[in-house]
Design a protein around this motif. Structure first.
Motif, PDB file in Angstrom:
ATOM      1  N   ASN A   1       0.593  -1.016  -0.283  1.00  0.00           N
ATOM      2  CA  ASN A   1       0.342  -0.160  -0.073  1.00  0.00           C
ATOM      3  C   ASN A   1       0.833   1.229  -0.216  1.00  0.00           C
ATOM      4  O   ASN A   1       1.770   1.701   1.117  1.00  0.00           O
ATOM      5  CB  ASN A   1      -1.277   0.480   1.141  1.00  0.00           C
ATOM      6  CG  ASN A   1      -1.700  -0.696   1.186  1.00  0.00           C
ATOM      7  OD1 ASN A   1      -2.366  -1.717   1.813  1.00  0.00           O
ATOM      8  ND2 ASN A   1      -2.524  -1.461   0.406  1.00  0.00           N
ATOM      9  N   VAL A   2       0.934   1.935  -0.767  1.00  0.00           N
ATOM     10  CA  VAL A   2       1.676   3.656  -1.569  1.00  0.00           C
ATOM     11  C   VAL A   2       1.296   4.187  -1.987  1.00  0.00           C
ATOM     12  O   VAL A   2       0.131   4.649  -1.982  1.00  0.00           O
ATOM     13  CB  VAL A   2       2.842   2.596  -2.377  1.00  0.00           C
ATOM     14  CG1 VAL A   2       4.134   3.558  -2.481  1.00  0.00           C
ATOM     15  CG2 VAL A   2       3.470   1.596  -2.699  1.00  0.00           C
ATOM     16  N   ASP A   3       1.615   5.359  -0.735  1.00  0.00           N
ATOM     17  CA  ASP A   3       1.124   6.374  -0.881  1.00  0.00           C
ATOM     18  C   ASP A   3       2.602   7.753  -1.994  1.00  0.00           C
ATOM     19  O   ASP A   3       3.735   7.451  -1.742  1.00  0.00           O
ATOM     20  CB  ASP A   3       1.139   7.350   0.099  1.00  0.00           C
ATOM     21  CG  ASP A   3      -0.300   7.460   1.140  1.00  0.00           C
ATOM     22  OD1 ASP A   3      -1.144   6.159   0.291  1.00  0.00           O
ATOM     23  OD2 ASP A   3       0.184   6.537   2.732  1.00  0.00           O
ATOM     24  N   TYR A   4       1.825   8.874  -2.307  1.00  0.00           N
ATOM     25  CA  TYR A   4       3.220   9.346  -3.362  1.00  0.00           C
ATOM     26  C   TYR A   4       1.837  10.573  -2.987  1.00  0.00           C
ATOM     27  O   TYR A   4       1.124  10.509  -2.548  1.00  0.00           O
ATOM     28  CB  TYR A   4       2.226   9.390  -4.913  1.00  0.00           C
ATOM     29  CG  TYR A   4       2.546   7.554  -4.978  1.00  0.00           C
ATOM     30  CD1 TYR A   4       4.336   7.455  -5.577  1.00  0.00           C
ATOM     31  CD2 TYR A   4       1.957   6.695  -4.761  1.00  0.00           C
ATOM     32  CE1 TYR A   4       4.426   6.362  -6.167  1.00  0.00           C
ATOM     33  CE2 TYR A   4       2.141   5.287  -5.417  1.00  0.00           C
ATOM     34  CZ  TYR A   4       3.459   5.143  -5.945  1.00  0.00           C
ATOM     35  OH  TYR A   4       3.959   3.877  -6.145  1.00  0.00           O
ATOM     36  N   VAL A   5       3.104  11.465  -3.010  1.00  0.00           N
ATOM     37  CA  VAL A   5       3.100  12.979  -2.895  1.00  0.00           C
ATOM     38  C   VAL A   5       3.032  14.242  -4.026  1.00  0.00           C
ATOM     39  O   VAL A   5       4.855  13.339  -3.284  1.00  0.00           O
ATOM     40  CB  VAL A   5       2.736  13.823  -1.861  1.00  0.00           C
ATOM     41  CG1 VAL A   5       2.500  14.771  -1.424  1.00  0.00           C
ATOM     42  CG2 VAL A   5       2.358  12.800  -0.795  1.00  0.00           C
ATOM     43  N   LEU A   6       3.297  14.634  -4.747  1.00  0.00           N
ATOM     44  CA  LEU A   6       4.015  15.794  -5.190  1.00  0.00           C
ATOM     45  C   LEU A   6       3.664  17.432  -4.621  1.00  0.00           C
ATOM     46  O   LEU A   6       3.269  17.929  -4.747  1.00  0.00           O
ATOM     47  CB  LEU A   6       3.275  15.481  -6.947  1.00  0.00           C
ATOM     48  CG  LEU A   6       4.174  15.142  -7.933  1.00  0.00           C
ATOM     49  CD1 LEU A   6       3.912  14.945  -8.942  1.00  0.00           C
ATOM     50  CD2 LEU A   6       6.151  15.300  -8.308  1.00  0.00           C
ATOM     51  N   PRO A   7       4.290  17.903  -3.949  1.00  0.00           N
ATOM     52  CA  PRO A   7       3.837  18.848  -2.776  1.00  0.00           C
ATOM     53  C   PRO A   7       3.537  20.035  -2.955  1.00  0.00           C
ATOM     54  O   PRO A   7       4.482  19.977  -4.210  1.00  0.00           O
ATOM     55  CB  PRO A   7       4.938  19.049  -1.989  1.00  0.00           C
ATOM     56  CG  PRO A   7       6.361  17.586  -1.903  1.00  0.00           C
ATOM     57  CD  PRO A   7       5.579  16.864  -3.703  1.00  0.00           C
TER      58      PRO A   7
END
Length: 278
Positions: free
Chosen positions: A130-136
């Protein structure tokens, strides 16, 4: 920061690699669980998916950058190797800005934060991610995936028809509308097996990114802008050279779509003109 072999992010085509370096940002509490990494991504405005509006970053390329970053970190960072198969169960992409644009010149170059929110193990080996991604300030996303050994994958797909060297006559339209009745759309999916983005290496199933892009295109055709929220689930593999039908219901703020082959659901998608919670 570690420069990566392009094959860690993209298993065939160097020119399609959107990730060029990875690094660890923080340690996890239980092995790899909770670890945050970063991936330096570069999305070119010259990519064919950017046309005919080359100043807007396609949501499909955001999804592909997220996918490649997770793959690169698993292969080159966590040492899972290239002999395993990552089977995506769900993928979500959310654009935080009204419209994500390229800089005036050059590519979109950003540092993507990748957090392994949960890792499930089977016999001591990672099996569920389970992976979360963020481009701030720009975009975010989430992926749920299974990790299969090459042997397990081959057993699972033993009856699959692989992609061969014969390319069938390409479809002229990705979304071939069959019927429109009020807020309901029925269409056939037009598959172009010579497409350099979706079919850049031999695969034994209909690419999930093609289904993701199809949902985005149906949304854009209806609302005039690409979705700012798109989530897709894959309950089953889509097979090659089997007619794929799409049933879409428009809500006024997005759509609910179902992709079917011979009455069997291979994917469901939900889109929105605004991010969740806005």
């Amino acid at each position: 920061m570690a420069l990566i072999d392009n094959s860690a992010a993209h298993r065939s085509t160097r020119s399609e690699s959107l990730v060029w370096a990875i690094g660890r940002a923080s340690e996890g509490s239980e092995g790899s669980k909770g670890q945050t990494w970063y991936a330096d991504v570069e999305i070119p405005r010259s990519h064919w998916l950017c046309h005919p509006v080359p100043d807007v970053v396609p949501v499909t390329l955001l999804a592909e950058a997220f996918r490649q970053a997770g793959l690169a970190i698993c292969v080159a960072g966590l040492g899972m190797g290239q002999s395993v198969h990552f089977v995506v169960s769900t993928m979500t992409v959310q654009v935080e800005t009204t419209s994500l644009h390229f800089p005036r010149f050059g590519a979109l170059e950003e540092r993507l934060e990748v957090t392994f929110a949960d890792i499930g193990f089977r016999k001591g080996v990672p099996h569920i991610l389970n992976v979360d991604y963020v481009l701030p300030g720009l975009a975010s996303g989430h992926v749920d995936a299974r990790i299969l050994t090459d042997r397990d994958y081959r057993v699972l797909r033993r009856n699959a028809l692989p992609l061969d060297d014969e390319i069938r006559e390409p479809a002229t339209e990705l979304i071939d509308v069959v019927e429109r009745d009020g807020d309901h759309l029925t269409a056939r999916l037009g598959v172009n097996e010579s497409d350099p983005f979706f079919f850049d290496h031999p695969v034994d199933h209909l690419p999930g990114m093609l289904l993701f892009h199809s949902a985005a295109r149906i949304h854009e055709n209806e609302y005039g802008v690409q979705p700012r929220f798109l989530t897709i689930e894959f309950p089953a593999f889509g097979e090659f050279r089997v007619e794929t039908n799409v049933q879409a219901h428009f809500t006024g703020a997005g759509l609910n779509a179902t992709f079917l082959q011979n009455g069997r659901t291979i994917a469901t998608a939900v889109t929105g003109t605004r991010p969740v919670g806005e």
